[in-house]
Design a protein around this motif. Structure first.
Motif, PDB file in Angstrom:
ATOM      1  N   GLU A  25       0.841  -1.210   0.000  1.00  0.00           N
ATOM      2  CA  GLU A  25       0.000   0.000   0.000  1.00  0.00           C
ATOM      3  C   GLU A  25       0.871   1.253   0.000  1.00  0.00           C
ATOM      4  OE1 GLU A  25      -2.851  -0.096   3.186  1.00  0.00           O
ATOM      5  OE2 GLU A  25      -3.664  -2.017   2.519  1.00  0.00           O
ATOM      6  N   LYS A  26       1.938   1.245   0.783  1.00  0.00           N
ATOM      7  CA  LYS A  26       2.830   2.401   0.804  1.00  0.00           C
ATOM      8  C   LYS A  26       3.473   2.609  -0.567  1.00  0.00           C
ATOM      9  CE  LYS A  26       4.095   2.488   5.695  1.00  0.00           C
ATOM     10  NZ  LYS A  26       5.186   2.339   6.673  1.00  0.00           N
ATOM     11  N   ALA A  27       3.871   1.481  -1.164  1.00  0.00           N
ATOM     12  CA  ALA A  27       4.497   1.577  -2.481  1.00  0.00           C
ATOM     13  C   ALA A  27       3.500   2.146  -3.501  1.00  0.00           C
ATOM     14  CB  ALA A  27       5.006   0.210  -2.920  1.00  0.00           C
ATOM     15  N   ARG A  28       2.230   1.717  -3.448  1.00  0.00           N
ATOM     16  CA  ARG A  28       1.201   2.236  -4.354  1.00  0.00           C
ATOM     17  C   ARG A  28       1.011   3.727  -4.141  1.00  0.00           C
ATOM     18  NH1 ARG A  28      -3.475  -2.129  -3.325  1.00  0.00           N
ATOM     19  NH2 ARG A  28      -2.333  -3.939  -4.082  1.00  0.00           N
ATOM     20  N   LYS A  29       0.920   4.086  -2.855  1.00  0.00           N
ATOM     21  CA  LYS A  29       0.711   5.509  -2.573  1.00  0.00           C
ATOM     22  C   LYS A  29       1.867   6.346  -3.110  1.00  0.00           C
ATOM     23  CE  LYS A  29      -2.201   4.922   1.498  1.00  0.00           C
ATOM     24  NZ  LYS A  29      -2.311   5.104   2.957  1.00  0.00           N
ATOM     25  N   LYS A  30       3.088   5.837  -2.925  1.00  0.00           N
ATOM     26  CA  LYS A  30       4.245   6.565  -3.426  1.00  0.00           C
ATOM     27  C   LYS A  30       4.183   6.675  -4.956  1.00  0.00           C
ATOM     28  CE  LYS A  30       7.639   5.690   0.179  1.00  0.00           C
ATOM     29  NZ  LYS A  30       8.935   5.069   0.520  1.00  0.00           N
ATOM     30  N   LYS A  31       3.794   5.600  -5.624  1.00  0.00           N
ATOM     31  CA  LYS A  31       3.693   5.600  -7.084  1.00  0.00           C
ATOM     32  C   LYS A  31       2.631   6.590  -7.539  1.00  0.00           C
ATOM     33  CE  LYS A  31       5.314   0.938  -8.069  1.00  0.00           C
ATOM     34  NZ  LYS A  31       4.944  -0.405  -8.559  1.00  0.00           N
ATOM     35  N   GLU A  32       1.495   6.578  -6.812  1.00  0.00           N
ATOM     36  CA  GLU A  32       0.433   7.489  -7.174  1.00  0.00           C
ATOM     37  C   GLU A  32       0.872   8.931  -6.987  1.00  0.00           C
ATOM     38  OE1 GLU A  32      -3.122   6.448  -5.014  1.00  0.00           O
ATOM     39  OE2 GLU A  32      -3.219   4.466  -5.936  1.00  0.00           O
ATOM     40  N   LYS A  33       1.590   9.189  -5.911  1.00  0.00           N
ATOM     41  CA  LYS A  33       2.090  10.550  -5.685  1.00  0.00           C
ATOM     42  C   LYS A  33       3.072  10.928  -6.764  1.00  0.00           C
ATOM     43  CE  LYS A  33       1.628  10.927  -0.684  1.00  0.00           C
ATOM     44  NZ  LYS A  33       2.326  11.070   0.587  1.00  0.00           N
ATOM     45  N   ALA A  34       3.881   9.973  -7.151  1.00  0.00           N
ATOM     46  CA  ALA A  34       4.869  10.242  -8.171  1.00  0.00           C
ATOM     47  C   ALA A  34       4.173  10.527  -9.501  1.00  0.00           C
ATOM     48  CB  ALA A  34       5.825   9.056  -8.315  1.00  0.00           C
ATOM     49  N   ARG A  35       3.093   9.858  -9.831  1.00  0.00           N
ATOM     50  CA  ARG A  35       2.345  10.067 -11.039  1.00  0.00           C
ATOM     51  C   ARG A  35       1.671  11.449 -11.015  1.00  0.00           C
ATOM     52  NH1 ARG A  35      -0.751   4.327 -11.696  1.00  0.00           N
ATOM     53  NH2 ARG A  35       1.124   3.073 -12.068  1.00  0.00           N
ATOM     54  N   LYS A  36       1.156  11.763  -9.857  1.00  0.00           N
ATOM     55  CA  LYS A  36       0.444  13.041  -9.747  1.00  0.00           C
ATOM     56  C   LYS A  36       1.417  14.202  -9.948  1.00  0.00           C
ATOM     57  CE  LYS A  36      -3.293  11.572  -6.769  1.00  0.00           C
ATOM     58  NZ  LYS A  36      -3.907  11.698  -5.469  1.00  0.00           N
ATOM     59  N   MET A  37       2.554  14.068  -9.519  1.00  0.00           N
ATOM     60  CA  MET A  37       3.496  15.167  -9.613  1.00  0.00           C
ATOM     61  C   MET A  37       3.968  15.236 -11.005  1.00  0.00           C
ATOM     62  SD  MET A  37       5.903  14.984  -6.384  1.00  0.00           S
ATOM     63  CE  MET A  37       5.340  15.288  -4.798  1.00  0.00           C
TER      64      MET A  37
END
Length: 127
Positions: A115-127
């Motif tokens: 879940e942390k990895a997904r959240k980090k990926k999602e944040k990275a995509r958003k940026m």
């Protein structure tokens, strides 16, 4: 002088009878002594047999006690083995329960990491 030979014969007869009586008494005493010795020997044998019987009874008691102790020890060993088997089963179950708990924890940790990895990926995509 006629009475003298008669008197001598009578006294000689009496002496001979006394001598015979003494011989018979001696023989009787010897017989009685032999019988007394035989009886004493028999009593000694009886005493020895009684002592042997007592020793046999004691050895039988000891043998019975040792057999009882041996059987009791065997029963204790069997019961101990049964309880060890039960403990092994219980401890095996307990170990299985512990392993399952560890597996759940590791699964939960893995999920959280994902879940942390997904959240980090999602944040990275958003940026």
């Amino acid at each position: 002088k006629q009475w003298y030979p008669r008197r001598v014969a009578i006294t000689a007869g009496i002496q001979k009878l006394d001598h015979d009586i003494k011989k018979i008494e001696i023989k009787k005493r010897e017989e009685v002594q032999l019988k007394v010795k035989e009886i004493e020997e028999e009593q000694a044998k009886i005493g020895q047999l009684e002592e042997l019987a007592d020793e046999l009874r004691k050895s039988e008691r000891v043998a019975e006690k040792s057999m009882i102790n041996k059987l009791a020890n065997e029963l204790k060993n069997e019961q101990g083995q049964r309880s060890k088997k039960k403990e092994n089963k219980v401890s095996g179950n307990w170990k299985a329960v512990q392993n399952q708990a560890k597996a759940r924890k590791s699964e939960e940790k893995a999920r959280k990491k994902e879940e942390k990895a997904r959240k980090k990926k999602e944040k990275a995509r958003k940026m």
